[in-house]
Design an enzyme around this catalytic site. Structure first.
Site, PDB file in Angstrom:
ATOM      1  N   ASP A 189      22.413  -8.517 -20.684  1.00 35.81           N
ATOM      2  CA  ASP A 189      22.152  -9.926 -20.990  1.00 35.81           C
ATOM      3  C   ASP A 189      23.455 -10.665 -21.298  1.00 35.81           C
ATOM      4  OD1 ASP A 189      19.062  -9.648 -21.335  1.00 35.81           O
ATOM      5  OD2 ASP A 189      19.881  -8.118 -22.677  1.00 35.81           O
ATOM      6  N   ASP A 193      18.543  -3.616 -19.299  1.00 38.55           N
ATOM      7  CA  ASP A 193      19.218  -4.634 -18.495  1.00 38.55           C
ATOM      8  C   ASP A 193      20.520  -5.011 -19.213  1.00 38.55           C
ATOM      9  OD1 ASP A 193      18.574  -6.165 -20.699  1.00 38.55           O
ATOM     10  OD2 ASP A 193      17.462  -7.691 -19.600  1.00 38.55           O
ATOM     11  N   ASP A 219      20.443 -10.510 -16.896  1.00 43.21           N
ATOM     12  CA  ASP A 219      19.959 -11.839 -17.291  1.00 43.21           C
ATOM     13  C   ASP A 219      21.145 -12.720 -17.646  1.00 43.21           C
ATOM     14  OD1 ASP A 219      17.288 -11.209 -17.022  1.00 43.21           O
ATOM     15  OD2 ASP A 219      17.003 -10.696 -19.142  1.00 43.21           O
TER      16      ASP A 219
HETATM   17  P1  8DG Z   1      17.235  -3.636 -23.790  1.00 39.92           P
HETATM   18  O1  8DG Z   1      17.525  -4.591 -22.685  1.00 39.92           O
HETATM   19  O2  8DG Z   1      18.432  -2.924 -24.296  1.00 39.92           O
HETATM   20  O3  8DG Z   1      16.117  -2.712 -23.445  1.00 39.92           O
HETATM   21  O4  8DG Z   1      16.725  -4.474 -25.047  1.00 39.92           O
HETATM   22  P2  8DG Z   1      17.098  -5.957 -25.434  1.00 39.92           P
HETATM   23  O5  8DG Z   1      18.378  -6.377 -24.809  1.00 39.92           O
HETATM   24  O6  8DG Z   1      16.973  -6.074 -26.894  1.00 39.92           O
HETATM   25  O7  8DG Z   1      15.870  -6.738 -24.823  1.00 39.92           O
HETATM   26  P3  8DG Z   1      15.777  -7.851 -23.685  1.00 39.92           P
HETATM   27  O8  8DG Z   1      14.385  -7.749 -23.129  1.00 39.92           O
HETATM   28  O9  8DG Z   1      16.862  -7.771 -22.694  1.00 39.92           O
HETATM   29  O10 8DG Z   1      15.842  -9.194 -24.490  1.00 39.92           O
HETATM   30  C1  8DG Z   1      17.015  -9.602 -25.155  1.00 39.92           C
HETATM   31  C2  8DG Z   1      16.732 -10.807 -25.984  1.00 39.92           C
HETATM   32  O11 8DG Z   1      16.447 -11.901 -25.161  1.00 39.92           O
HETATM   33  C3  8DG Z   1      15.537 -10.612 -26.901  1.00 39.92           C
HETATM   34  O12 8DG Z   1      15.927 -10.925 -28.210  1.00 39.92           O
HETATM   35  C4  8DG Z   1      14.547 -11.604 -26.482  1.00 39.92           C
HETATM   36  C5  8DG Z   1      15.365 -12.593 -25.697  1.00 39.92           C
HETATM   37  N1  8DG Z   1      14.578 -13.232 -24.656  1.00 39.92           N
HETATM   38  C6  8DG Z   1      13.968 -12.680 -23.569  1.00 39.92           C
HETATM   39  N2  8DG Z   1      13.291 -13.629 -22.891  1.00 39.92           N
HETATM   40  C7  8DG Z   1      13.497 -14.772 -23.554  1.00 39.92           C
HETATM   41  C8  8DG Z   1      13.079 -16.091 -23.345  1.00 39.92           C
HETATM   42  O13 8DG Z   1      12.347 -16.384 -22.408  1.00 39.92           O
HETATM   43  N3  8DG Z   1      13.525 -17.040 -24.222  1.00 39.92           N
HETATM   44  C9  8DG Z   1      14.340 -16.710 -25.262  1.00 39.92           C
HETATM   45  N4  8DG Z   1      14.737 -17.674 -26.069  1.00 39.92           N
HETATM   46  N5  8DG Z   1      14.737 -15.470 -25.487  1.00 39.92           N
HETATM   47  C10 8DG Z   1      14.313 -14.521 -24.658  1.00 39.92           C
HETATM   48  O14 8DG Z   1      14.045 -11.496 -23.257  1.00 39.92           O
HETATM   49 MN    MN Z   2      18.576  -6.481 -22.707  1.00 35.23          MN
HETATM   50 MN    MN Z   3      17.017  -9.264 -20.881  1.00 36.15          MN
END
Ligand code: 8DG
Ligand code: MN
Ligand code: MN
Length: 373
Positions: free
Chosen positions: A206, A204, A297
């Site tokens: 972020d 995704d 996100d």
């Molecule tokens: P990817 O998308 O490249 O596969 O990996 P990523 O970017 O490292 O993983 P991600 O699932 O998109 O998550 C990014 C960061 O966001 C990860 O460090 C965890 C954080 N995160 C969530 N959900 C939540 C939440 O509900 N609260 C907080 N504080 N952080 C969150 O994914």
């Molecule tokens: Mn991500």
């Molecule tokens: Mn994410």
């Protein structure tokens, strides 16, 4: 016979947040195997086992060279009997029977397919599997009730299971920036998650959004979402208001910062490269093959919490978990994406940058590109 003196011995500190983990992984075969077992454990709701395998994989990711002999692992942290057995099998036989049989098992395959649907977690997938649903076709035939997220997830299944490229992340960054400055001039958008750590692909994209003047970010998310929606960029969105209570002046005195952290889980309709114009203010794509769905996100944070939010949303997930474990177990502090609380001093520790948070925690600063644990 191996000359002991020629064996490279490795040494790493035990918390992932004490180590520099780049994307340059010298032990991909081993870490893929351990990550698969971690994933299987997580999908089976065995979180403890999942974390153990994640920690073991993370230790190997931090090594400066490939592991060639078990003797090199002596003294390394986080390598339990089970992980060591898997590593040994791979070093000796090029593969681990456990990993191969897990990969091939019907249950693991079904859990992967079903949780590959956005909005479907391991509990839902497990319930469906017990009802005899193992694939998307069976799910569609079953008449199972899907919520709005799951419906969107099923509809865009193929797109959402295809990795997002850096180029796509950059295109989405432009759109989000346009949306944010249109509804609040001066607001700032930062790419977080894996792309901030230097990854070239992700599941995704972020973003963290803030404004340098405290309070100006209030009510920003609905405006951004409305702008994106009216320009035709959103296929799905769900905005949640975070009920975080920041206690500015000591426990029991909630400040005006309450309820401000907002998050939007969305699916963007992104024009394919050849369709993307120079200026991305209106989404003009029409035919189905001229765009693709991408998970995005969005998080809005007040500037006073920005450093914590940035640290919390940059990841990796294991690095975050280890930071919180370090804070709690080694420093008697509680770290969240909002704040850092010192239990001994009974007060919140302010920070305007990630560097300051690492300093509060007594850790050497680790830049995003070295948080790939
Ligand atoms: P990817 O998308 O490249 O596969 O990996 P990523 O970017 O490292 O993983 P991600 O699932 O998109 O998550 C990014 C960061 O966001 C990860 O460090 C965890 C954080 N995160 C969530 N959900 C939540 C939440 O509900 N609260 C907080 N504080 N952080 C969150 O994914
Ligand atoms: Mn991500
Ligand atoms: Mn994410």
């Amino acid at each position: 016979q191996i000359n002991e003196a020629e064996v490279v011995l490795f040494s790493v500190p035990s918390y992932a947040c004490q180590r520099r983990t780049t994307l340059d992984n010298h032990n991909v075969t081993l870490t893929d195997a351990l990550s698969l077992l971690a994933e299987n454990a997580e999908l089976s709701d065995e979180d403890g086992r999942g974390v153990a395998f994640r920690r073991a994989a993370a230790v190997l990711k931090a090594l400066p060279a490939p592991v060639t002999a078990m003797s090199q692992l002596t003294g390394l942290p986080c390598l339990g009997d089970h992980s060591l057995r898997v590593i040994k099998d791979i070093l000796e036989n090029e593969a681990s029977d456990e990993v191969e049989s897990t990969k091939q098992s019907d249950r693991f395959k079904a859990l992967k397919v079903l949780t590959g649907i956005f909005g479907v977690g391991s509990k839902t997938a497990d319930r469906w599997i017990r009802d005899g649903i193992h694939n998307l076709h069976q799910l569609q035939e079953s008449g199972a009730t899907l919520n709005r997220a799951q419906q969107a997830g099923l509809e865009h299944y193929n797109d959402l299971n295809q990795q997002v490229t850096k180029a796509e992340a950059d295109a989405i960054t432009e759109i989000v920036q346009e949306a944010v400055v249109s509804v609040l001039p001066g607001a700032q958008v930062v790419l977080t998650g894996g792309f901030r750590r230097g990854k070239q692909t992700g599941h995704d994209v972020d973003f963290l959004i803030t404004h340098p003047e405290e309070g100006r970010e209030v009510g920003l998310m609905p405006k951004v979402v409305f702008w994106l929606e009216s320009q035709g960029f959103l296929l799905y969105q769900k905005t949640t208001r975070n009920s975080y209570l920041e206690v500015k002046d000591g426990p029991g005195r909630p400040s005006s910062n309450m309820d401000r952290f907002e998050r939007c889980l969305s699916i963007f309709k992104l024009a394919k490269k050849e369709e993307r114009g120079i200026k991305v203010t209106v989404n003009t794509v029409k035919t189905r093959d001229s765009w693709r769905a991408v998970r995005v996100d969005l998080v809005v944070s007040p500037i006073s919490q920005f450093a914590f939010a940035l640290l919390g949303w940059t990841g990796s997930k294991l690095f975050e978990r280890e930071l919180r474990r370090w804070a709690g177990h080694e420093k008697a502090m509680s770290l969240s994406s909002h704040a850092l609380y010192d239990n001994k001093q009974s007060r919140y520790l302010r920070a305007a940058s990630e560097e300051e948070i690492f300093a509060h925690l007594g850790l050497e600063y680790i830049p995003p590109s070295e948080r790939n644990a």
